[in-house]
Design a protein around this motif. Structure first.
Motif, PDB file in Angstrom:
ATOM      1  N   PHE B  44       0.841  -1.194   0.000  1.00 28.36           N
ATOM      2  CA  PHE B  44       0.000   0.000   0.000  1.00 28.36           C
ATOM      3  C   PHE B  44       0.876   1.244   0.000  1.00 28.36           C
ATOM      4  N   ARG B  45       0.269   2.317  -0.399  1.00 30.88           N
ATOM      5  CA  ARG B  45       0.963   3.602  -0.281  1.00 30.88           C
ATOM      6  C   ARG B  45       0.828   4.119   1.149  1.00 30.88           C
ATOM      7  N   ASN B  46       1.775   4.917   1.522  1.00 33.46           N
ATOM      8  CA  ASN B  46       1.672   5.536   2.841  1.00 33.46           C
ATOM      9  C   ASN B  46       0.618   6.648   2.791  1.00 33.46           C
ATOM     10  N   VAL B  47       0.021   6.870   3.926  1.00 33.60           N
ATOM     11  CA  VAL B  47      -1.001   7.914   4.010  1.00 33.60           C
ATOM     12  C   VAL B  47      -0.573   8.917   5.064  1.00 33.60           C
ATOM     13  N   GLU B  48      -0.568  10.164   4.681  1.00 35.85           N
ATOM     14  CA  GLU B  48      -0.261  11.205   5.662  1.00 35.85           C
ATOM     15  C   GLU B  48      -1.542  11.946   5.970  1.00 35.85           C
ATOM     16  N   ILE B  49      -1.797  12.154   7.245  1.00 36.61           N
ATOM     17  CA  ILE B  49      -2.999  12.916   7.556  1.00 36.61           C
ATOM     18  C   ILE B  49      -2.682  14.069   8.500  1.00 36.61           C
ATOM     19  N   SER B  50      -3.486  15.078   8.389  1.00 38.93           N
ATOM     20  CA  SER B  50      -3.429  16.167   9.352  1.00 38.93           C
ATOM     21  C   SER B  50      -4.823  16.776   9.375  1.00 38.93           C
ATOM     22  N   LEU B  70     -16.609  22.283  11.374  1.00 37.09           N
ATOM     23  CA  LEU B  70     -16.630  21.578  12.651  1.00 37.09           C
ATOM     24  C   LEU B  70     -15.549  20.513  12.741  1.00 37.09           C
ATOM     25  N   GLY B  71     -15.151  20.016  11.613  1.00 39.93           N
ATOM     26  CA  GLY B  71     -14.107  19.008  11.604  1.00 39.93           C
ATOM     27  C   GLY B  71     -13.440  19.025  10.255  1.00 39.93           C
ATOM     28  N   SER B  72     -12.184  18.666  10.207  1.00 40.34           N
ATOM     29  CA  SER B  72     -11.505  18.720   8.918  1.00 40.34           C
ATOM     30  C   SER B  72     -10.411  17.686   8.866  1.00 40.34           C
ATOM     31  N   ASN B  73     -10.015  17.394   7.663  1.00 39.03           N
ATOM     32  CA  ASN B  73      -8.908  16.470   7.480  1.00 39.03           C
ATOM     33  C   ASN B  73      -8.257  16.749   6.133  1.00 39.03           C
ATOM     34  N   VAL B  74      -6.943  16.653   6.128  1.00 35.94           N
ATOM     35  CA  VAL B  74      -6.207  16.718   4.873  1.00 35.94           C
ATOM     36  C   VAL B  74      -5.460  15.413   4.765  1.00 35.94           C
ATOM     37  N   LEU B  75      -5.772  14.652   3.746  1.00 36.84           N
ATOM     38  CA  LEU B  75      -5.156  13.343   3.591  1.00 36.84           C
ATOM     39  C   LEU B  75      -4.320  13.344   2.323  1.00 36.84           C
ATOM     40  N   LYS B  76      -3.079  12.917   2.475  1.00 36.98           N
ATOM     41  CA  LYS B  76      -2.209  12.845   1.304  1.00 36.98           C
ATOM     42  C   LYS B  76      -1.793  11.405   1.107  1.00 36.98           C
ATOM     43  N   CYS B  77      -2.000  10.938  -0.093  1.00 36.30           N
ATOM     44  CA  CYS B  77      -1.639   9.556  -0.392  1.00 36.30           C
ATOM     45  C   CYS B  77      -0.951   9.610  -1.746  1.00 36.30           C
ATOM     46  N   GLY B  78       0.338   9.374  -1.734  1.00 35.35           N
ATOM     47  CA  GLY B  78       1.074   9.577  -2.970  1.00 35.35           C
ATOM     48  C   GLY B  78       0.955  11.031  -3.356  1.00 35.35           C
ATOM     49  N   LYS B  79       0.550  11.262  -4.577  1.00 37.48           N
ATOM     50  CA  LYS B  79       0.389  12.638  -5.016  1.00 37.48           C
ATOM     51  C   LYS B  79      -0.993  13.185  -4.711  1.00 37.48           C
ATOM     52  N   THR B  80      -1.911  12.282  -4.490  1.00 36.47           N
ATOM     53  CA  THR B  80      -3.307  12.699  -4.314  1.00 36.47           C
ATOM     54  C   THR B  80      -3.513  13.375  -2.970  1.00 36.47           C
ATOM     55  N   MET B  81      -4.283  14.427  -2.997  1.00 33.96           N
ATOM     56  CA  MET B  81      -4.566  15.159  -1.779  1.00 33.96           C
ATOM     57  C   MET B  81      -6.086  15.274  -1.641  1.00 33.96           C
ATOM     58  N   VAL B  82      -6.583  14.915  -0.493  1.00 31.71           N
ATOM     59  CA  VAL B  82      -8.023  14.986  -0.239  1.00 31.71           C
ATOM     60  C   VAL B  82      -8.241  15.935   0.931  1.00 31.71           C
ATOM     61  N   ILE B  83      -9.048  16.930   0.719  1.00 28.62           N
ATOM     62  CA  ILE B  83      -9.360  17.870   1.790  1.00 28.62           C
ATOM     63  C   ILE B  83     -10.825  17.694   2.138  1.00 28.62           C
ATOM     64  N   THR B  84     -11.080  17.328   3.375  1.00 27.17           N
ATOM     65  CA  THR B  84     -12.458  17.141   3.814  1.00 27.17           C
ATOM     66  C   THR B  84     -12.785  18.177   4.867  1.00 27.17           C
ATOM     67  N   SER B  85     -13.900  18.825   4.717  1.00 28.58           N
ATOM     68  CA  SER B  85     -14.326  19.739   5.766  1.00 28.58           C
ATOM     69  C   SER B  85     -15.766  19.418   6.118  1.00 28.58           C
ATOM     70  N   ILE B  86     -16.032  19.409   7.390  1.00 26.35           N
ATOM     71  CA  ILE B  86     -17.366  19.060   7.877  1.00 26.35           C
ATOM     72  C   ILE B  86     -18.039  20.326   8.387  1.00 26.35           C
ATOM     73  N   THR B  87     -19.197  20.586   7.885  1.00 27.23           N
ATOM     74  CA  THR B  87     -19.966  21.709   8.390  1.00 27.23           C
ATOM     75  C   THR B  87     -21.299  21.170   8.891  1.00 27.23           C
ATOM     76  N   GLY B  88     -22.014  22.014   9.561  1.00 27.28           N
ATOM     77  CA  GLY B  88     -23.239  21.501  10.157  1.00 27.28           C
ATOM     78  C   GLY B  88     -24.433  22.385   9.887  1.00 27.28           C
ATOM     79  N   GLY B  89     -25.590  21.866  10.224  1.00 24.75           N
ATOM     80  CA  GLY B  89     -26.825  22.609  10.148  1.00 24.75           C
ATOM     81  C   GLY B  89     -27.746  22.086  11.230  1.00 24.75           C
ATOM     82  N   VAL B  90     -28.838  22.764  11.429  1.00 26.53           N
ATOM     83  CA  VAL B  90     -29.784  22.321  12.449  1.00 26.53           C
ATOM     84  C   VAL B  90     -31.132  22.091  11.792  1.00 26.53           C
ATOM     85  N   VAL B  91     -31.731  20.981  12.128  1.00 24.91           N
ATOM     86  CA  VAL B  91     -33.045  20.662  11.591  1.00 24.91           C
ATOM     87  C   VAL B  91     -34.008  20.504  12.749  1.00 24.91           C
TER      88      VAL B  91
END
Lengths: 291, 376, 245
Positions: B44-50, B70-91
């Motif tokens: 597998f490729r190594n995964v770097e997260i922050s 509310l929450g976030s993650n930056v994941l780097k795997c090889g050259k690929t970079m995934v930026i996830t951000s979590i936002t919220g709402g109220v129902v």
């Protein structure tokens, strides 16, 4: 000291290299004039120096500069734009000659700036500055054939430049990314295509398939969709297609699979036949001389 | 082999070959026991997260104001970079009038298991230098992640309930916020603040992918998981004034008819971590099955190797154009370190996926998951 | 929007966004507001070539030295020259797309304005004649932007965009006439080339602070910031090209 003999640091876009001309060595009668002509990675710009404007050459990309002296009076070809070891040697020799034979009072240098990173690689990934132009040999895939012409998409300039694009997976040809490209729905799956709308396209007319017996060329017996063809650009063509030709011994099909891609790889046995080694099945193609 | 002196193919640089004949390029590598990425078959490729310090809830965030991540993650795997951000709402939940008096019953519904789990609404965007409507890949990815999060039971529905507090201002103009769950000790206030309504948080995930270099579901999933793990939801309250207004209306029994909207205000200083079902936390890995084409193998020096060569191989962590283009059979596994499978998908293309390969892939995915879990 | 977006999973329709109580910020802001509008005191972190499937890309992190909450993270990628369809075009065409990656705060109209502004600048800067029959697409991905109490500060974003695009062009090896960079002063941005002797773009927003100042003064102030930015960028380019050798 003449500008072309100076040593330069790495240049960045906008950095001044030299004026468009300067006065060289002064002999008893003649005054040598050195001209500098902008090549790849160099642009000629107006600059204001001490109140009056003058034309000067500036770098437009990051990299190292090279001065190549014009040999005979000719239009610069691609070879002169690429910086390699041979040219450096050539340059040295040229200079020696220049010193001995001092009859020509005018010297012209082509100034080019090339990326140091790209110069070291076997294959230049810098497709940007190596767009197909007249005379370049390209590798292309046949996408569609008709009785008059074959449509191709240009995959690479031979051993030179590879275009960078979103990649094979994003167009939906792979299983891993089903129907990735947004245009996937509108394009037929039977059409062999690597990148939807992203590659440069070209046309090989029936009359440009081979050099002899042009009238009796049958596209069906020369190319099949999916074949990889080595071809030469004969003109930039219209807005969407380059015009290509395979009318040379070393041009034509280089990779092909039997039964329209269903069978195994085939090898050329003569210039118009290819054979699949495991089945012995033969198919007609306009083959490139494989040496 | 057909190779002989007179029909020797012309040579291409490897980058050019990879582009014009990716399948051939792939097979040549495989016959050397390597992959185009120069990894081993089951590597597998190594995964770097922050966490990217994007979340407004985290202490060392680069910006805690004007920000509702509310929450976030930056994941780097090889050259690929995934930026996830979590936002919220109220129902605001619709609660039948009759159930007002008793506590909202949390009935565990056996038939509809998924109803007990919270949802996360993901939107995946893959940058590929184009504009326009989302591509098929983006749509399928979003839907798949949505389904998997829901059915994995990672987010319990109760974790999304809003424990609404009340902000009251006393005579000196000092404001205090009281939360019902913090008041249990003195027991005086909570009864007055029984709300006739129920609010829940909704979580949105925006997943942005750069430098796509292979299948993305696994990367997006893992990134989302990391992001959810550090997600903190804010405490929320209503103003005392609005509660006062509410009470007379409901006492006249007209609560169903008159429903003025409450302004739920979030407390920017107080956050609670999102309670995840840690037993349902699972990580994703993908595999490819590819047939070795005997025709294009490189000639071997010793003959005994010919027998040991399998007809197909299992590759872990698909990467790169050559692999994607030549692979037709894939396996995708979402599991945790001990083998609680959450999702298993096998696509049988031209290559046959054997039982052995499935077993092997699950085994590798388990190892991978326990490794990834440690990075959390 | 009237039409439901069926291509994205949007969640419940009656959901309301979270509203944070503005009166009780985590860090009580006070006079720092004054300092943050002061320009020319920011640190820039540059990294090129992050996006693999683009022709060139740059990542910029601009942080204020005084107030580290002031921070802009921008990823720029350049795609092209790509084949253009339709009529023969002797020059390349340029397009700029702007997208916010994490939070979407800037109204679409303003974004379009920014894109037009940037397109105009770079139309003057890119050596378009070199790339016939093709188009160059610039994608700006704003990962994060913050400037204290404001939701966003368009000025520092635009400045970062100009610098980011230039760096991405350099990374892509696309010919540009000069290392163009922008300088910011209060709510004014000026993009310069040729060492500050030529202006290629000027952006002025409503601003009471600088309303009294003459336009030439503003440009001069921007120039200081420009020279500083440009120096940082060139230093990075030279260093990165040396380290690769």
């Amino acid at each position: 000291m003449a500008f072309h003999t100076k040593s330069y640091e790495t240049l960045y876009p906008g950095q001044l290299i030299c004026p468009t001309f300067e006065l060289g060595e002064k002999k008893e009668e003649t005054q040598e004039i050195i001209r500098y002509v902008a090549g790849n990675g160099v642009a000629e710009e107006d600059y204001e120096v001490k109140g009056h404007t003058m034309r000067a050459l500036t770098a437009t990309v990051l990299g190292d500069v090279s001065f190549v002296e014009e040999q005979a009076k000719q239009i610069p070809t691609e070879a002169e734009h690429t910086k390699d070891e041979k040219e450096k040697d050539l340059l040295k020799e040229e200079k020696k000659e220049e010193i001995t034979a001092d009859s020509n009072p005018e010297r012209t240098f082509f100034v080019t700036v090339t990326d140091a990173k790209a110069a070291k690689k076997d294959v230049n990934e810098d497709f940007a500055n190596n767009l197909p132009r007249e005379g370049s040999v390209v590798l292309a895939r046949i996408t569609r054939i008709s009785s008059q012409r074959a449509n191709v998409e240009i995959l690479a300039l031979e051993n030179k430049a590879l275009p960078v694009d979103s990649g094979v997976g994003s167009n939906g040809s792979g299983v891993t990314a089903p129907g990735g490209g947004s245009a996937a729905a509108t394009l037929s799956i039977s059409q062999a295509s690597s990148d939807l709308g992203e590659t440069f396209r070209g046309i090989i007319s029936a009359r440009d398939v081979r050099a002899t017996d042009r009238d009796r060329v049958k596209i069906m017996e020369s190319f099949r969709p999916g074949d990889i063809v080595r071809a030469q650009v004969i003109s930039l063509g219209d807005g969407s297609n380059y015009h290509l030709s395979t009318a040379r011994n070393d041009l034509g099909v280089v990779f092909a699979r039997a039964f329209n891609g269903a069978g195994g790889l085939m090898y050329a046995i003569d210039w118009q036949t290819m054979v699949a080694p495991n089945t012995g099945f033969m198919e007609p193609r306009k083959c490139a001389k494989p040496f | 082999m057909a190779e002989s002196v007179e029909i020797r193919p012309m040579t291409f640089h490897r980058e050019v070959l990879a582009r014009i004949a990716p399948d051939l390029y792939m097979q040549r590598h495989l016959s050397l026991g390597l992959r185009p990425s120069l990894r081993a078959f089951e590597e597998f490729r190594n995964v770097e997260i922050s966490d990217g310090r994007l979340s407004c809830a985290s202490e060392d965030s680069i910006n805690r104001e004007g920000n509702n991540i509310l929450g976030s993650n930056v994941l780097k795997c090889g050259k690929t970079m995934v930026i996830t951000s979590i936002t919220g709402g109220v129902v605001e939940e619709n609660i039948p009038v009759k159930s007002e008096e008793n506590e909202i019953v949390e009935s565990y519904n056996e038939t509809d298991r998924a109803a007990n789990f919270g949802q996360v609404y993901p939107v995946v965007e893959v940058e590929r230098g184009r504009v326009g409507a989302p591509t098929d890949e983006e749509m399928t990815l979003s839907q798949r992640i949505y389904n998997c999060i829901l059915h994995s039971g990672l987010v319990p529905k109760t974790a999304l309930d809003v424990a609404v507090g009340v902000r009251s201002t006393d005579a000196e103009g000092k404001t205090t916020i009281t939360y019902s769950d913090e008041q249990e000790a003195d027991g005086a206030l909570p009864t007055t603040f029984k709300f006739r309504r129920k609010w829940t948080y909704t979580l949105y995930a925006k997943i942005q992918v750069f430098s796509r270099d292979g299948p993305l579901f696994e990367l997006c999933w893992n990134s989302l998981l990391y992001a959810l793990a550090n997600t903190k939801i804010p405490r929320a309250f209503v103003d005392e004034r609005t509660t006062d207004l509410k009470i007379p209306i409901s006492m006249r029994g007209r609560s169903a008819a008159i429903r003025e909207t409450f302004d739920i205000i979030c407390d920017p200083t107080s956050f609670l971590p999102l309670r995840l079902n840690t037993s349902n936390k699972a990580f994703a890995s993908n595999f490819a099955v590819i047939d070795l084409d005997p025709e294009v193998q490189l000639p071997k020096d010793d003959d005994d190797m010919q027998d040991s060569m399998p007809s197909s191989v299992l590759l872990a962590d698909i990467q790169g154009e050559a692999e994607e283009a030549s692979v037709t059979s894939t396996i995708s596994v979402v599991t945790d370190g001990v083998g609680n499978l959450k999702h298993f998908k096998a696509v049988g293309g031209s290559s046959k996926i054997t039982m052995d390969m499935m077993r092997n892939s699950i085994k590798l995915a388990k190892l991978r998951a326990s490794d990834l879990d440690r990075k959390c | 929007m009237n039409i439901t977006d069926r291509r994205r999973i949007l969640g419940p329709a009656n959901a309301k966004p979270l509203v944070f109580d503005k009166s009780m910020g985590p860090a009580q802001r006070g006079e720092s507001e004054e300092v943050s509008s002061e320009t020319g005191n920011d640190a820039m972190y540059i990294e090129n070539g992050i996006v693999g499937n683009s022709n060139g890309s740059s990542y910029l992190e601009v942080k204020s030295r005084i107030n580290d909450k002031n921070c802009t993270l921008l990823l720029t990628s350049v795609y092209g020259p790509r084949p253009s369809r339709g009529a023969f075009n002797a020059k390349a065409t340029l397009s700029v797309q702007f997208r916010e990656v994490t939070l979407e705060k800037i109204p679409a109209g303003q974004l379009r304005e920014v894109c037009t502004f940037l397109t105009n600048i770079f139309n003057a800067v890119v050596n378009l004649e070199r790339y016939p029959k093709s188009g160059i697409d610039i994608f700006l991905s704003l990962i994060h932007s913050s400037s204290g109490p404001q939701d966003y500060e368009l000025e520092s974003i635009i400045t970062t965009c100009v610098n980011g695009i230039t760096l991405a062009f350099v990374d892509a090896g696309i010919e540009i006439l000069d290392t163009v960079s922008a300088g910011m002063y209060k709510k004014n941005i000026t993009a310069f080339m040729k060492n500050g002797t030529e202006v290629v773009g000027f952006w002025k927003d409503d601003d009471d602070n600088s309303a009294s100042e003459g336009i030439m003064d503003i440009v001069e102030k921007c120039k200081e910031h420009y020279l500083q930015n440009r120096k940082t960028m060139i230093e990075y380019m030279i260093r990165s090209s040396k380290s690769s050798n």
